[in-house]
Write a protein that holds these residues in place. Sequence first.
Motif, PDB file in Angstrom:
ATOM      1  N   LEU A 138       0.821  -1.208   0.000  1.00 36.94           N
ATOM      2  CA  LEU A 138       0.000   0.000   0.000  1.00 36.94           C
ATOM      3  C   LEU A 138       0.857   1.262   0.000  1.00 36.94           C
ATOM      4  N   GLU A 139       2.025   1.226   0.632  1.00 36.65           N
ATOM      5  CA  GLU A 139       2.897   2.401   0.701  1.00 36.65           C
ATOM      6  C   GLU A 139       3.615   2.679  -0.612  1.00 36.65           C
ATOM      7  N   GLN A 140       3.650   1.697  -1.497  1.00 35.08           N
ATOM      8  CA  GLN A 140       4.473   1.805  -2.699  1.00 35.08           C
ATOM      9  C   GLN A 140       4.097   3.010  -3.565  1.00 35.08           C
ATOM     10  N   GLN A 142       2.234   5.672  -2.587  1.00 33.09           N
ATOM     11  CA  GLN A 142       1.802   6.825  -1.803  1.00 33.09           C
ATOM     12  C   GLN A 142       2.364   8.166  -2.294  1.00 33.09           C
ATOM     13  N   PRO A 143       3.629   8.253  -2.703  1.00 33.06           N
ATOM     14  CA  PRO A 143       4.125   9.560  -3.200  1.00 33.06           C
ATOM     15  C   PRO A 143       3.308  10.073  -4.390  1.00 33.06           C
ATOM     16  N   LEU A 144       2.937   9.170  -5.303  1.00 32.03           N
ATOM     17  CA  LEU A 144       2.144   9.590  -6.460  1.00 32.03           C
ATOM     18  C   LEU A 144       0.735  10.003  -6.026  1.00 32.03           C
ATOM     19  N   ARG A 145       0.155   9.285  -5.067  1.00 33.80           N
ATOM     20  CA  ARG A 145      -1.191   9.628  -4.598  1.00 33.80           C
ATOM     21  C   ARG A 145      -1.185  11.007  -3.924  1.00 33.80           C
ATOM     22  N   ARG A 146      -0.153  11.290  -3.144  1.00 30.84           N
ATOM     23  CA  ARG A 146      -0.108  12.577  -2.442  1.00 30.84           C
ATOM     24  C   ARG A 146      -0.030  13.740  -3.437  1.00 30.84           C
ATOM     25  N   ALA A 147       0.572  13.474  -4.581  1.00 31.09           N
ATOM     26  CA  ALA A 147       0.682  14.528  -5.586  1.00 31.09           C
ATOM     27  C   ALA A 147      -0.599  14.687  -6.392  1.00 31.09           C
ATOM     28  N   THR A 148      -1.316  13.595  -6.624  1.00 31.19           N
ATOM     29  CA  THR A 148      -2.503  13.648  -7.485  1.00 31.19           C
ATOM     30  C   THR A 148      -3.810  13.717  -6.703  1.00 31.19           C
ATOM     31  N   ASP A 149      -3.874  13.032  -5.570  1.00 29.31           N
ATOM     32  CA  ASP A 149      -5.127  12.995  -4.794  1.00 29.31           C
ATOM     33  C   ASP A 149      -4.778  12.892  -3.312  1.00 29.31           C
ATOM     34  N   PRO A 150      -4.465  14.003  -2.653  1.00 23.93           N
ATOM     35  CA  PRO A 150      -4.031  13.978  -1.250  1.00 23.93           C
ATOM     36  C   PRO A 150      -5.082  13.373  -0.312  1.00 23.93           C
ATOM     37  N   GLU A 151      -6.351  13.571  -0.606  1.00 21.86           N
ATOM     38  CA  GLU A 151      -7.388  13.043   0.283  1.00 21.86           C
ATOM     39  C   GLU A 151      -7.361  11.515   0.316  1.00 21.86           C
ATOM     40  N   ALA A 153      -4.771   9.678  -0.445  1.00 23.90           N
ATOM     41  CA  ALA A 153      -3.498   9.300   0.163  1.00 23.90           C
ATOM     42  C   ALA A 153      -3.596   9.329   1.690  1.00 23.90           C
ATOM     43  N   ASP A 154      -4.297  10.310   2.259  1.00 22.99           N
ATOM     44  CA  ASP A 154      -4.459  10.394   3.709  1.00 22.99           C
ATOM     45  C   ASP A 154      -5.264   9.213   4.249  1.00 22.99           C
ATOM     46  N   LYS A 155      -6.323   8.839   3.508  1.00 19.68           N
ATOM     47  CA  LYS A 155      -7.135   7.690   3.947  1.00 19.68           C
ATOM     48  C   LYS A 155      -6.335   6.395   3.908  1.00 19.68           C
ATOM     49  N   ILE A 156      -5.525   6.232   2.857  1.00 20.74           N
ATOM     50  CA  ILE A 156      -4.704   5.027   2.754  1.00 20.74           C
ATOM     51  C   ILE A 156      -3.634   5.022   3.836  1.00 20.74           C
ATOM     52  N   GLU A 157      -3.068   6.173   4.132  1.00 21.20           N
ATOM     53  CA  GLU A 157      -2.077   6.259   5.201  1.00 21.20           C
ATOM     54  C   GLU A 157      -2.691   5.880   6.544  1.00 21.20           C
ATOM     55  N   GLU A 158      -3.911   6.309   6.783  1.00 23.25           N
ATOM     56  CA  GLU A 158      -4.616   5.946   8.011  1.00 23.25           C
ATOM     57  C   GLU A 158      -4.831   4.434   8.091  1.00 23.25           C
ATOM     58  N   PHE A 159      -5.181   3.836   6.941  1.00 25.33           N
ATOM     59  CA  PHE A 159      -5.391   2.387   6.924  1.00 25.33           C
ATOM     60  C   PHE A 159      -4.073   1.636   7.133  1.00 25.33           C
ATOM     61  N   ILE A 160      -2.988   2.161   6.561  1.00 23.35           N
ATOM     62  CA  ILE A 160      -1.675   1.524   6.754  1.00 23.35           C
ATOM     63  C   ILE A 160      -1.314   1.497   8.234  1.00 23.35           C
ATOM     64  N   GLN A 161      -1.609   2.585   8.935  1.00 22.64           N
ATOM     65  CA  GLN A 161      -1.314   2.630  10.366  1.00 22.64           C
ATOM     66  C   GLN A 161      -2.146   1.601  11.131  1.00 22.64           C
ATOM     67  N   LYS A 162      -3.393   1.394  10.707  1.00 23.52           N
ATOM     68  CA  LYS A 162      -4.226   0.359  11.338  1.00 23.52           C
ATOM     69  C   LYS A 162      -3.618  -1.028  11.126  1.00 23.52           C
ATOM     70  N   LEU A 163      -3.106  -1.269   9.901  1.00 20.56           N
ATOM     71  CA  LEU A 163      -2.452  -2.554   9.627  1.00 20.56           C
ATOM     72  C   LEU A 163      -1.249  -2.759  10.541  1.00 20.56           C
ATOM     73  N   LYS A 164      -0.424  -1.725  10.665  1.00 20.45           N
ATOM     74  CA  LYS A 164       0.775  -1.845  11.493  1.00 20.45           C
ATOM     75  C   LYS A 164       0.426  -1.998  12.969  1.00 20.45           C
ATOM     76  N   THR A 165      -0.696  -1.405  13.384  1.00 23.65           N
ATOM     77  CA  THR A 165      -1.129  -1.529  14.781  1.00 23.65           C
ATOM     78  C   THR A 165      -1.513  -2.969  15.113  1.00 23.65           C
ATOM     79  N   LEU A 166      -1.931  -3.738  14.104  1.00 24.94           N
ATOM     80  CA  LEU A 166      -2.291  -5.142  14.340  1.00 24.94           C
ATOM     81  C   LEU A 166      -1.122  -5.915  14.950  1.00 24.94           C
TER      82      LEU A 166
END
Length: 441
Positions: A138-140, A142-151, A153-166
């Motif tokens: 999912l992180e792969q 992310q730089p392109l998403r932040r440039a094209t669709d920041p919103e 990218a933020d949601k995916i970043e939030e989900f990545i943190q949930k995965l890591k919290t597992l």
Amino acid sequence: MSVITEDGVRGENLFRDISADGDDITQIESMCMNCHLNGMTRLLLTKIPFFKEVIVSSFNCDNCSWSNTEIQSAGRIQDQGVCYTLKVKTKQDLDREVVKSDGATTKIPELDFEIPPFTQKGALSTIEGLIDRAAAGLEQDQPLRRATDPEVADKIEEFIQKLKTLKEVESEFTLVIEDPSGNSFIENPIAPQKDEALTVTTFTRTMQQDMQLGLRADDDLDEEPAGNDIETMKDEVLAFNTNCPECNAPARTNMKIVEIPHFKEVIIMATNCDSCGHRTNEVKSGGATEAMGTRITLHVTDPSDMTRDVLKSETCALSIPELEFELGMAAVGGKFTTLEGLLKDIKDLIVSKNPFTCGDSSSSDRVQKLQAFGEKIDKIMAGEMDIHFILDDPTGNSYMQNVYAPDPDPEITIEKYTRTFEQNEELGLNDMKTEGYENEK
């Protein structure tokens, strides 16, 4: 797997045991998917002890330092698919070893997260490794998403943190691996005892799944299987060509319908490989699924009980309460043998052929427990232990010989029970319709 030359001579086996030298590694120059320059791919065709043949590949690019590794099964596709459901409760569960094939679907229901089949390469990893791999995927971008669709990218970043919290296992979560090929696996660290956190079920593949695995052509959707008259087959031994499950060489399977006294008809299938000498046999029910499930309990009190004939269908589970042992359906397949033969198969499966009792996967405590379990099985076969042997078959197609037939056997208890909705769902009976077709257009 062996090499067959043009003149029909069988050559050296391609898959070899792992050795210290690198003579068995094949190196191929190939294009890097990161920088599009040439890198080096290394292939190792080897065997995992007590498991199966695999192809391990590793790519490394000297230009951009990008690397990638994967594992692919080189064995045959299993007769049924398999689904592993694990309740991850502690951090120790994250260390369970996992074999995940290309066609497996990985799910974490609590996060509504799913990795579809054929979107990741096969891997030999741990639960923690699967989570890290999913987060890295999912992180792969992310730089392109932040440039094209920041919103987004933020949601995916939030989900990545949930995965890591597992990985902190602050609360229980569920990991599901569903593999139509049957070649995935999640370790049971307390084998041979039943793992209450791990549920293993088998299922029949759909036609679409067969097509995904390359077992059917696209034009098979409109074909209907031809029916067979069982009465005309009773006196015949049918033979058909197949591949050996051990070396994958051409072999021959014989099939015969046999009637068991005081029970029903069964189909016995036997395969013999002339190349490697491997032999296997399997028993399948020749009749319909019974209206009720059957639980057969034998009180083993004498060594003569070891000679009783036993028919275990592929849907039958086994248990020995005195050993706190339970073996799920399809673990040793369908068998028509004696009680002693079935116990030997159980011992071989749990002790001798367990892939996690050798190499880096083994531990002294686990090996000692398995050896102690094997010694108890030996005592049972020698008549030195008084136990109860239970066959629990939701289809009602398993059988234990009554040595007092036609009179009741005082050592055998047979219970009939109504299947649960979950059992009918697992057997595919909830969606099966056999009546009322003449009224449909």
